[in-house]
Design a protein around this motif. Structure first.
Motif, PDB file in Angstrom:
ATOM      1  N   LYS A  79     -12.045   3.401   8.833  1.00 47.89           N
ATOM      2  CA  LYS A  79     -13.079   3.086   9.820  1.00 47.89           C
ATOM      3  C   LYS A  79     -13.729   1.740   9.526  1.00 47.89           C
ATOM      4  O   LYS A  79     -13.937   0.960  10.424  1.00 47.89           O
ATOM      5  CB  LYS A  79     -14.117   4.194   9.882  1.00 47.89           C
ATOM      6  CG  LYS A  79     -13.492   5.510  10.328  1.00 47.89           C
ATOM      7  CD  LYS A  79     -14.512   6.532  10.666  1.00 47.89           C
ATOM      8  CE  LYS A  79     -13.754   7.803  10.993  1.00 47.89           C
ATOM      9  NZ  LYS A  79     -14.147   8.418  12.205  1.00 47.89           N
ATOM     10  N   GLY A  80     -14.119   1.510   8.268  1.00 54.01           N
ATOM     11  CA  GLY A  80     -14.626   0.217   7.843  1.00 54.01           C
ATOM     12  C   GLY A  80     -16.036  -0.150   8.283  1.00 54.01           C
ATOM     13  O   GLY A  80     -16.503  -1.235   7.964  1.00 54.01           O
ATOM     14  N   ASP A  81     -16.750   0.691   8.999  1.00 51.24           N
ATOM     15  CA  ASP A  81     -18.110   0.323   9.411  1.00 51.24           C
ATOM     16  C   ASP A  81     -19.105   0.550   8.281  1.00 51.24           C
ATOM     17  O   ASP A  81     -18.769   1.056   7.208  1.00 51.24           O
ATOM     18  CB  ASP A  81     -18.527   1.057  10.690  1.00 51.24           C
ATOM     19  CG  ASP A  81     -18.562   2.569  10.533  1.00 51.24           C
ATOM     20  OD1 ASP A  81     -18.443   3.053   9.399  1.00 51.24           O
ATOM     21  OD2 ASP A  81     -18.723   3.267  11.559  1.00 51.24           O
ATOM     22  N   LYS A  82     -20.354   0.150   8.509  1.00 51.83           N
ATOM     23  CA  LYS A  82     -21.391   0.196   7.473  1.00 51.83           C
ATOM     24  C   LYS A  82     -21.638   1.629   7.003  1.00 51.83           C
ATOM     25  O   LYS A  82     -21.754   1.892   5.809  1.00 51.83           O
ATOM     26  CB  LYS A  82     -22.675  -0.419   8.016  1.00 51.83           C
ATOM     27  CG  LYS A  82     -23.776  -0.509   7.001  1.00 51.83           C
ATOM     28  CD  LYS A  82     -25.005  -1.173   7.578  1.00 51.83           C
ATOM     29  CE  LYS A  82     -26.119  -1.196   6.548  1.00 51.83           C
ATOM     30  NZ  LYS A  82     -27.339  -1.797   7.073  1.00 51.83           N
ATOM     31  N   LYS A  83     -21.725   2.559   7.933  1.00 51.10           N
ATOM     32  CA  LYS A  83     -21.993   3.954   7.568  1.00 51.10           C
ATOM     33  C   LYS A  83     -20.825   4.533   6.770  1.00 51.10           C
ATOM     34  O   LYS A  83     -21.033   5.297   5.823  1.00 51.10           O
ATOM     35  CB  LYS A  83     -22.265   4.782   8.821  1.00 51.10           C
ATOM     36  CG  LYS A  83     -22.849   6.136   8.516  1.00 51.10           C
ATOM     37  CD  LYS A  83     -23.352   6.817   9.758  1.00 51.10           C
ATOM     38  CE  LYS A  83     -24.025   8.126   9.389  1.00 51.10           C
ATOM     39  NZ  LYS A  83     -24.566   8.814  10.557  1.00 51.10           N
ATOM     40  N   SER A  84     -19.624   4.152   7.115  1.00 48.90           N
ATOM     41  CA  SER A  84     -18.443   4.622   6.373  1.00 48.90           C
ATOM     42  C   SER A  84     -18.448   4.087   4.951  1.00 48.90           C
ATOM     43  O   SER A  84     -18.105   4.797   4.002  1.00 48.90           O
ATOM     44  CB  SER A  84     -17.160   4.185   7.072  1.00 48.90           C
ATOM     45  OG  SER A  84     -17.049   4.776   8.336  1.00 48.90           O
TER      46      SER A  84
END
Length: 145
Positions: A79-84
């Protein structure tokens, strides 16, 4: 004098007759000691086997949780997003704590096993609770698209 020789002769015969009994008695004692030694070795072996079984079971439980963490971490990396990334860091911290506990379990001696087992159980329960909290907190990250 004849009486003295007679008495000494009788004493010598009695001593000769009791010597084989003493030898048999000594053999019996030796056999009993060897048997007791074997039983002691067997008991120690059984205790060692039990300890190893308990260690293996604890390690398997922790490794199972680590496998779940690894799988979740791989999904989060995709996913690579901040939350991930935040979730991945939390999982890595938990994984490191569990790996440390596995190392302690492996190194635990029989006399320290009870305290090590309790600590491992605490970590396993904590990891289960944290895993459940993690899944709840980051459930949106694991939804199937």
């Amino acid at each position: 004098m004849k009486n003295l020789i007679f008495v000494l002769g009788m004493a010598a015969m009695a001593a000769c007759q009791s010597a084989p009994e003493t030898k048999n008695s000594g053999d019996s004692i030796k056999a009993n000691l060897q048997e007791a030694g074997q039983q002691l070795k067997s008991a120690a072996s059984n205790a060692g086997d039990y300890l190893q079984q308990q260690k293996d079971q604890t390690i398997d439980t922790l490794n199972s949780r680590i496998a779940q963490i690894n799988k979740a971490t791989e999904e989060l990396k995709k996913k690579g997003d901040k939350k991930s990334k935040e979730a991945s860091r939390k999982l890595e911290d938990l994984k490191l704590q569990m790996q440390k506990e596995i190392d302690e379990v492996k190194a635990a001696s029989a006399d320290k096993w009870d305290s090590t087992k309790k600590a491992a159980d605490v970590v396993a329960k904590k990891s289960e609770r944290l895993w459940d909290d993690f899944k709840r907190d980051f459930k949106d990250l694991f939804k199937k698209d």
